[in-house]
Each structure stands twice: as C-alpha cells, then as structure tokens.
Design an enzyme around this catalytic site. Structure first.
Site, PDB file in Angstrom:
ATOM      1  N   HIS A  38       0.891  -1.428  -0.032  1.00 43.54           N
ATOM      2  CA  HIS A  38      -0.059   0.205   0.030  1.00 43.54           C
ATOM      3  C   HIS A  38       0.780   1.170  -0.094  1.00 43.54           C
ATOM      4  O   HIS A  38       1.938   1.369   0.415  1.00 43.54           O
ATOM      5  CB  HIS A  38      -0.961   0.063   1.299  1.00 43.54           C
ATOM      6  CG  HIS A  38      -0.436   0.078   2.488  1.00 43.54           C
ATOM      7  ND1 HIS A  38      -0.022   1.223   3.138  1.00 43.54           N
ATOM      8  CD2 HIS A  38      -0.021  -0.798   3.611  1.00 43.54           C
ATOM      9  CE1 HIS A  38       0.318   1.058   4.291  1.00 43.54           C
ATOM     10  NE2 HIS A  38       0.449  -0.258   4.522  1.00 43.54           N
TER      11      HIS A  38
ATOM     12  N   ASP B  94      -0.368   4.476   0.959  1.00 42.17           N
ATOM     13  CA  ASP B  94      -0.902   5.405   1.757  1.00 42.17           C
ATOM     14  C   ASP B  94      -0.197   5.218   3.081  1.00 42.17           C
ATOM     15  O   ASP B  94       0.269   4.173   3.239  1.00 42.17           O
ATOM     16  CB  ASP B  94      -2.326   5.118   1.943  1.00 42.17           C
ATOM     17  CG  ASP B  94      -2.852   4.161   2.741  1.00 42.17           C
ATOM     18  OD1 ASP B  94      -2.647   3.189   2.365  1.00 42.17           O
ATOM     19  OD2 ASP B  94      -3.586   4.051   3.653  1.00 42.17           O
TER      20      ASP B  94
ATOM     21  N   ASP C  97       6.570   1.357   5.976  1.00 36.15           N
ATOM     22  CA  ASP C  97       5.240   0.903   5.999  1.00 36.15           C
ATOM     23  C   ASP C  97       4.339   1.993   5.088  1.00 36.15           C
ATOM     24  O   ASP C  97       3.934   2.708   5.591  1.00 36.15           O
ATOM     25  CB  ASP C  97       4.601   1.185   7.195  1.00 36.15           C
ATOM     26  CG  ASP C  97       3.209   0.675   7.521  1.00 36.15           C
ATOM     27  OD1 ASP C  97       2.659  -0.134   6.662  1.00 36.15           O
ATOM     28  OD2 ASP C  97       2.494   1.010   8.604  1.00 36.15           O
TER      29      ASP C  97
ATOM     30  N   GLU D 201      -5.228   1.622   3.091  1.00 36.46           N
ATOM     31  CA  GLU D 201      -5.117   0.720   4.102  1.00 36.46           C
ATOM     32  C   GLU D 201      -4.997   1.008   5.482  1.00 36.46           C
ATOM     33  O   GLU D 201      -5.593   0.557   6.459  1.00 36.46           O
ATOM     34  CB  GLU D 201      -3.751  -0.178   3.705  1.00 36.46           C
ATOM     35  CG  GLU D 201      -3.731  -1.516   4.454  1.00 36.46           C
ATOM     36  CD  GLU D 201      -3.291  -1.299   5.970  1.00 36.46           C
ATOM     37  OE1 GLU D 201      -3.263  -2.120   7.012  1.00 36.46           O
ATOM     38  OE2 GLU D 201      -2.323  -0.317   6.320  1.00 36.46           O
ATOM     39  N   GLU D 202      -4.270   2.298   5.582  1.00 36.07           N
ATOM     40  CA  GLU D 202      -4.123   2.921   6.918  1.00 36.07           C
ATOM     41  C   GLU D 202      -5.410   3.466   7.836  1.00 36.07           C
ATOM     42  O   GLU D 202      -5.658   3.408   8.912  1.00 36.07           O
ATOM     43  CB  GLU D 202      -3.044   3.962   7.003  1.00 36.07           C
ATOM     44  CG  GLU D 202      -1.775   3.576   6.682  1.00 36.07           C
ATOM     45  CD  GLU D 202      -0.985   2.622   7.546  1.00 36.07           C
ATOM     46  OE1 GLU D 202      -1.707   2.155   8.465  1.00 36.07           O
ATOM     47  OE2 GLU D 202       0.163   2.209   7.483  1.00 36.07           O
TER      48      GLU D 202
ATOM     49  N   HIS E  58       4.502   4.040  12.020  1.00 35.98           N
ATOM     50  CA  HIS E  58       3.224   4.687  12.826  1.00 35.98           C
ATOM     51  C   HIS E  58       3.835   5.936  13.851  1.00 35.98           C
ATOM     52  O   HIS E  58       3.082   6.716  14.289  1.00 35.98           O
ATOM     53  CB  HIS E  58       2.089   3.807  13.237  1.00 35.98           C
ATOM     54  CG  HIS E  58       1.266   2.979  12.529  1.00 35.98           C
ATOM     55  ND1 HIS E  58       0.198   2.517  12.734  1.00 35.98           N
ATOM     56  CD2 HIS E  58       1.534   2.586  11.075  1.00 35.98           C
ATOM     57  CE1 HIS E  58      -0.161   1.790  11.731  1.00 35.98           C
ATOM     58  NE2 HIS E  58       0.628   1.745  10.766  1.00 35.98           N
TER      59      HIS E  58
END
Length: 451
Positions: A90, A92, A123, A156-157, A423
């Site tokens: 992903h 995003d 990520d 996705e996030e 994150h």
C-alpha cells in the site's frame, strides 16, 4: 559465474531503489483528505502506475474504490501455463504525527546511521520497491517465471475498506494461486520471518452528553454531571488493574504457540521508559498476538491551554480494539458497543458509531508456498531458518482475499521490523532488509514456479 546472480543484481539496483523510494516518500499520501490534499495520494498512485508500465506491466489502471481513494493495478504476463502470484503493498501512510519530533523532515527520505528515514519507508512504500526490485532481478536473470499481478492500495491505514469492497465487486481481478502481502516484517533485523496470524480490529467513536451546554464549575460543579468525567469513567472500565483489556463478554486468555518474544527485548523495541511496567498478563507474545487490546486513539475535550473553569456538557473519544485470531470482529464490535453503552455512568446519553472493522487472519503454514518461501529465505539470509510470528496489527484485505480465493496461499512478509518504528515519529527502513527481502521474493517466485 556468480553463486547468486539475483542477489548481485539486486545489490546493483539499490542506489536506484533509494532514489525511487525518496520520490515516493515525498508524496504526503495520507488518505485523510480533511488533513492532506487528495492530489498527494493521486500523485503517489500515478508514480506507481508509471513504474509498472516501465516494467512491462499490462492493463495498468487506477481503480476508483468505494471509499474515494485509488488503488493501482497491473498485470505482468508470464510463461504460458504458469502460476499466478499477486503481490500486494500500500502507498498510503499514517500522518507524520508530531513533526517537531522528527529529526529530519517526515516526507524527505534521509539516510542516517545506516537506515533510511521518512514516513512510509517501511510501511509500506518500501514494500512497493521490494516488489519492483524482485521483478527487475528476475528479468535480468532469465525472466519472471510466473504471471504477476500487482495491487497497491490507497487507503489501508484508514481501514475504510475501499479495496476490499472493490475486490468483492470484481472478484476475477485479483484471483491468484498465491498472494504475497508485503506489509508485515521480520521479527528483528536479520531474522527471516513470515507472519502467520494477524489480529483484526474494530474502530468505534463514542460520544457522551450530559448537559445542554457547559456550566461554570464553581456554580454548578459537584452536582451537575460532567460529560468528560463520565467518558473517562467508561474508558477506564475497558482495562483491568494490570492494564489487561476487559470488554464484557470478550475472552482475553488465549495463548501464543510459536516464536517467543523476550520481555526485555520488547521493552527495548517499544521504547518503554525506565521504571514503567508493561501492562497485561501472560507472555508478551500472548498479549500482542493472541489477545484483544483496546486503545483510546483520541479524545475531543478542551485543551489545557485556554481551558475555562467549566463542567463539560459533551465529550467524545475514538476507541480501537484489536481482535485476536479466532474471534469474529463483528461479534467483538457488538460486545465493545454494549460495554460502552452499559458502562457509561449517571444515566448520561451515549452514542456509539462504528468507523471501521476488519477480521483477524490465520495462514495455512503447511502449504507448498511456505516451503518455497522458506527455501528462498535461506538463500537471502544464509545460516538463518525462517521463523513464524504473529502480528498485532491488522490487514483487513487478507480476509477478503482469503474468502474470495479460498484455494490461494497467502504469505505475509515485509520491512516493518521493530527498529522501523512504523506509525511513530522517525519511521525508517533498513536498506539491508530491503535488499535481502527483495532477493528472497525473487527466489520465492522461482521456487514457487517450479513447485
């Protein structure tokens, strides 16, 4: 002849990969268009589509998904009669959070102490580059021996389910014999790991109201019901004294059978402050891979700066619940909603709104694809045996794909090892891990084609 020409090719491509990852990281592709321009996400999607076309992919398309974001699709034909492998990542990313906490700008790839820093490096924009590197290495050394589909998700996030709904409406698009999800990570740098389970998640917004408007705390405090105090009370009821999650009716005693997670190593990975205790009971692996975990993600209430002496009429919070494998996320959502509603004190009015939900996932590690990956990991990580670990995070698409393609084998690998700090501020990727995992994926595709 080189003992591993694939590895040599990947190594030679790493400078280019760094430049490409820097270009992709520069897009502020947070799929929350109230905070970040839609054009940033669209720019990242266009970049990936261009990269796929340059590698000979056909049918490259920007898929407009029901949640208002775009996923990028492409198909690279392989030999006639070959198997089909779907590669997922992903583009995003999470918001940068406190930009002042970043040592270097979050959307500017910066090399420091042997790692590449920037939001999305691990990520999961790095996952996009991992797939590209593996395919380029194979093309330079005899060709890609399977049909390849690539899907790069755009939300996705956010957990808003756009790609899941699109896949359900177009089930033929992502059909494959095996699916490689490039959004997990090794247990630690240098230890090859596949993720065999994922916790699911549910996300609820809870609002508590007690008064028609705020009141002077001197004149009314002590008798007037404080909505913020009521919210704090109900949120506190979601944890036991030791910090374990306690949602009424939800079991929280499962155990993890597999790779152990040393408590001191976890404290280091999680950057727990000296003297602060870990929460919960059981082993660390039990707590983060096999049991539910509630987190209060945010609270709407007056900030300390500028606060007035008032009894609050209303307050709200965003609550996340990680759901362990074997527990239905919809049932967990019902239990969490009921808990919030019944535990709100003083007859306060409470409204609960579901924001997102995803099921937990458990892979079949006995499948031929897992043996093909184990052999590939042994080449990329000499002297190390592939390990199986859980992951506390959620990838809702996994269950959608498992339901749509029940015969497909699903593997989860990726760049999000503990040092990556995904994150969080100062997210980074190990270029060594990117290189080794790209080699592993290339050898996996070869092994799987021959299996």
């Amino acid at each position: 002849m080189s003992p591993n020409p694939v590895a040599e090719t990947v190594a030679s491509l790493m400078p280019r990969a760094k430049e490409e990852l820097a270009a992709l990281v520069a897009f502020k592709s947070v799929a929350d268009f109230d905070q970040f321009p839609r054009s940033e996400s669209e720019g990242a999607a266009d970049w990936i589509a261009t990269a796929l076309r340059a590698e000979g992919f056909q049918d490259v398309a920007l898929l407009d998904t029901p949640d208002g974001t775009q996923s990028v699709y492409g198909h690279l034909p392989g030999p006639e009669g070959a198997k089909t492998v779907l590669l997922y990542a992903h583009y995003d990313v999470q918001p940068p959070l406190d930009e002042a906490g970043w040592v270097t700008p979050p959307f500017e790839l910066t090399e420091r102490d042997g790692r590449w820093y920037g939001r999305g490096t691990a990520d999961c924009k790095g996952g996009v580059l991992m797939h590209l590197l593996a395919l380029r290495a194979l093309k330079a050394n005899g060709g890609v021996p399977v049909h390849v589909k690539v899907i790069a998700e755009g939300s996705e996030e956010q957990g808003t389910g756009g790609l899941e709904r699109y896949a359900e409406a177009h089930p033929e698009l992502l059909a494959a014999d095996t699916i490689v999800i490039g959004d997990a990570g090794n247990f630690r740098v240098g230890l090859p790991t596949v993720t065999s389970t994922l916790r699911g998640m549910t996300l609820l917004r809870v609002k508590v109201d007690t008064l028609e408007g705020n009141l002077h705390s001197g004149q009314f405090g002590g008798a007037a019901p404080d909505a913020l105090a009521a919210l704090i009370r109900v949120l506190d009821s979601l944890r036991a004294e030791d910090g374990s999650t306690t949602v009424d009716g939800l079991a929280a005693d499962s155990t993890w059978e597999g790779l152990a997670y040393d408590e001191e190593q976890f404290r280091k990975d999680a950057r727990v402050l000296d003297g602060v205790e870990l929460i919960g009971s059981g082993s660390v692996a039990d707590r983060i891979w096999a049991r539910p975990a509630v987190t209060v993600l945010g609270i709407d209430c007056p900030p300390v700066v500028g606060a007035t002496p008032s009894v609050q009429a209303g307050a709200r919070a965003l609550v996340s619940l990680r759901v362990p494998p074997g527990v239905d996320a919809a049932e967990a959502t019902k239990l969490l909603r009921a808990h919030l509603e019944t535990r709100t004190p003083w007859g306060a009015r409470v409204a609960v709104e579901q924001i997102g939900q995803g099921q937990a996932f458990r892979a079949d590690t006995t499948s031929p694809a897992y043996q093909a990956m184990a052999d590939a990991m042994a080449v990329a990580y000499p002297g190390e045996e592939m390990q199986y670990a859980g992951q506390g995070g959620s990838i809702p698409l996994c269950n959608t794909l498992a339901a749509l393609y029940p015969q497909a084998e699903i593997l989860l690998i990726g760049l999000s090892e503990p040092e990556a700090q995904i994150h969080a501020v100062n997210e980074s990727v190990s270029p060594g891990e990117l290189e080794r995992l790209s080699v592993a994926e290339a050898h996996f595709l070869r092994n799987y084609a021959a299996s």
